[in-house]
Design a protein around this motif. Sequence first.
Motif, PDB file in Angstrom:
ATOM      1  N   GLY A 230       0.816  -1.219   0.000  1.00  0.00           N
ATOM      2  CA  GLY A 230       0.000   0.000   0.000  1.00  0.00           C
ATOM      3  C   GLY A 230       0.846   1.264   0.000  1.00  0.00           C
ATOM      4  O   GLY A 230       0.558   2.207  -0.744  1.00  0.00           O
ATOM      5  N   LEU A 231       1.887   1.296   0.825  1.00  0.00           N
ATOM      6  CA  LEU A 231       2.749   2.476   0.867  1.00  0.00           C
ATOM      7  C   LEU A 231       3.523   2.658  -0.437  1.00  0.00           C
ATOM      8  O   LEU A 231       3.720   3.789  -0.894  1.00  0.00           O
ATOM      9  N   THR A 232       3.941   1.553  -1.039  1.00  0.00           N
ATOM     10  CA  THR A 232       4.630   1.635  -2.327  1.00  0.00           C
ATOM     11  C   THR A 232       3.696   2.206  -3.387  1.00  0.00           C
ATOM     12  O   THR A 232       4.065   3.123  -4.133  1.00  0.00           O
ATOM     13  N   ALA A 233       2.486   1.680  -3.439  1.00  0.00           N
ATOM     14  CA  ALA A 233       1.512   2.182  -4.419  1.00  0.00           C
ATOM     15  C   ALA A 233       1.198   3.650  -4.166  1.00  0.00           C
ATOM     16  O   ALA A 233       1.151   4.452  -5.107  1.00  0.00           O
ATOM     17  N   LEU A 234       0.993   4.017  -2.921  1.00  0.00           N
ATOM     18  CA  LEU A 234       0.688   5.407  -2.580  1.00  0.00           C
ATOM     19  C   LEU A 234       1.835   6.336  -2.968  1.00  0.00           C
ATOM     20  O   LEU A 234       1.616   7.415  -3.536  1.00  0.00           O
ATOM     21  N   ALA A 235       3.058   5.925  -2.684  1.00  0.00           N
ATOM     22  CA  ALA A 235       4.213   6.753  -3.040  1.00  0.00           C
ATOM     23  C   ALA A 235       4.287   6.971  -4.545  1.00  0.00           C
ATOM     24  O   ALA A 235       4.539   8.087  -5.002  1.00  0.00           O
ATOM     25  N   TRP A 236       4.048   5.921  -5.325  1.00  0.00           N
ATOM     26  CA  TRP A 236       4.123   6.054  -6.780  1.00  0.00           C
ATOM     27  C   TRP A 236       2.972   6.879  -7.323  1.00  0.00           C
ATOM     28  O   TRP A 236       3.161   7.682  -8.233  1.00  0.00           O
ATOM     29  N   VAL A 237       1.800   6.723  -6.768  1.00  0.00           N
ATOM     30  CA  VAL A 237       0.649   7.516  -7.231  1.00  0.00           C
ATOM     31  C   VAL A 237       0.866   8.995  -6.930  1.00  0.00           C
ATOM     32  O   VAL A 237       0.565   9.860  -7.751  1.00  0.00           O
ATOM     33  N   LEU A 238       1.428   9.290  -5.777  1.00  0.00           N
ATOM     34  CA  LEU A 238       1.647  10.696  -5.393  1.00  0.00           C
ATOM     35  C   LEU A 238       2.876  11.301  -6.052  1.00  0.00           C
ATOM     36  O   LEU A 238       2.869  12.487  -6.411  1.00  0.00           O
ATOM     37  N   ALA A 239       3.941  10.532  -6.222  1.00  0.00           N
ATOM     38  CA  ALA A 239       5.200  11.094  -6.707  1.00  0.00           C
ATOM     39  C   ALA A 239       5.272  11.182  -8.224  1.00  0.00           C
ATOM     40  O   ALA A 239       5.856  12.133  -8.739  1.00  0.00           O
ATOM     41  N   CYS A 240       4.723  10.245  -8.930  1.00  0.00           N
ATOM     42  CA  CYS A 240       4.915  10.179 -10.390  1.00  0.00           C
ATOM     43  C   CYS A 240       4.455  11.449 -11.110  1.00  0.00           C
ATOM     44  O   CYS A 240       5.201  11.989 -11.927  1.00  0.00           O
ATOM     45  N   PRO A 241       3.261  11.977 -10.851  1.00  0.00           N
ATOM     46  CA  PRO A 241       2.889  13.208 -11.540  1.00  0.00           C
ATOM     47  C   PRO A 241       3.787  14.396 -11.173  1.00  0.00           C
ATOM     48  O   PRO A 241       4.042  15.255 -12.003  1.00  0.00           O
ATOM     49  N   ARG A 242       4.286  14.427  -9.959  1.00  0.00           N
ATOM     50  CA  ARG A 242       5.098  15.551  -9.503  1.00  0.00           C
ATOM     51  C   ARG A 242       6.477  15.567 -10.148  1.00  0.00           C
ATOM     52  O   ARG A 242       7.076  16.617 -10.310  1.00  0.00           O
ATOM     53  N   ILE A 243       7.014  14.387 -10.478  1.00  0.00           N
ATOM     54  CA  ILE A 243       8.357  14.341 -11.059  1.00  0.00           C
ATOM     55  C   ILE A 243       8.323  14.104 -12.558  1.00  0.00           C
ATOM     56  O   ILE A 243       9.361  13.898 -13.172  1.00  0.00           O
ATOM     57  N   GLY A 244       7.152  14.128 -13.134  1.00  0.00           N
ATOM     58  CA  GLY A 244       7.043  14.077 -14.581  1.00  0.00           C
ATOM     59  C   GLY A 244       6.998  12.674 -15.170  1.00  0.00           C
ATOM     60  O   GLY A 244       7.233  12.498 -16.354  1.00  0.00           O
ATOM     61  N   ILE A 245       6.700  11.679 -14.362  1.00  0.00           N
ATOM     62  CA  ILE A 245       6.535  10.324 -14.867  1.00  0.00           C
ATOM     63  C   ILE A 245       5.046  10.057 -14.996  1.00  0.00           C
ATOM     64  O   ILE A 245       4.282  10.248 -14.051  1.00  0.00           O
ATOM     65  N   TRP A 246       4.626   9.629 -16.148  1.00  0.00           N
ATOM     66  CA  TRP A 246       3.229   9.292 -16.427  1.00  0.00           C
ATOM     67  C   TRP A 246       2.305  10.471 -16.263  1.00  0.00           C
ATOM     68  O   TRP A 246       1.174  10.341 -15.836  1.00  0.00           O
ATOM     69  N   SER A 247       2.770  11.673 -16.560  1.00  0.00           N
ATOM     70  CA  SER A 247       1.899  12.830 -16.426  1.00  0.00           C
ATOM     71  C   SER A 247       1.533  13.394 -17.790  1.00  0.00           C
ATOM     72  O   SER A 247       2.123  13.118 -18.779  1.00  0.00           O
TER      73      SER A 247
END
Length: 121
Positions: A104-121
């Motif tokens: 859950g924490l891994t999924a949450l981190a990726w969902v929150l971080a990816c748009p902010r760092i330009g991955i999958w946005s």
Amino acid sequence: LQIYRPQITSVLSILHRITGVGLALGVPFFTWWLAALATGPEAYAVARGFFTSAIGLALLFGWSFAFFYHLSNGIRHLAWDKGLGFDLKTAALTGWLVVFTSLGLTALAWVLACPRIGIWS
């Protein structure tokens, strides 16, 4: 070995060691990223290019799971150090809690971080 049935506690103990080694192997990559960040835009672009590639993303995903698993299981071990949770039912329950918390924490981190760092946005 043919009659041995793995138990959650033994599997998680082995996984704890594996994730610890994986985290240690990730330190040079983290150091490279920090050095590239400090060096300048050209060096950072090279590092970013690697970490946004398929291999880089797979490594980052593995390291993020390893981090959250190692953290969660480490907290479980702290409880054991206090003498808590040794009965079989509690040990199995907290083991599964570690697994689901890590996922859950891994999924949450990726969902929150990816748009902010330009991955999958």
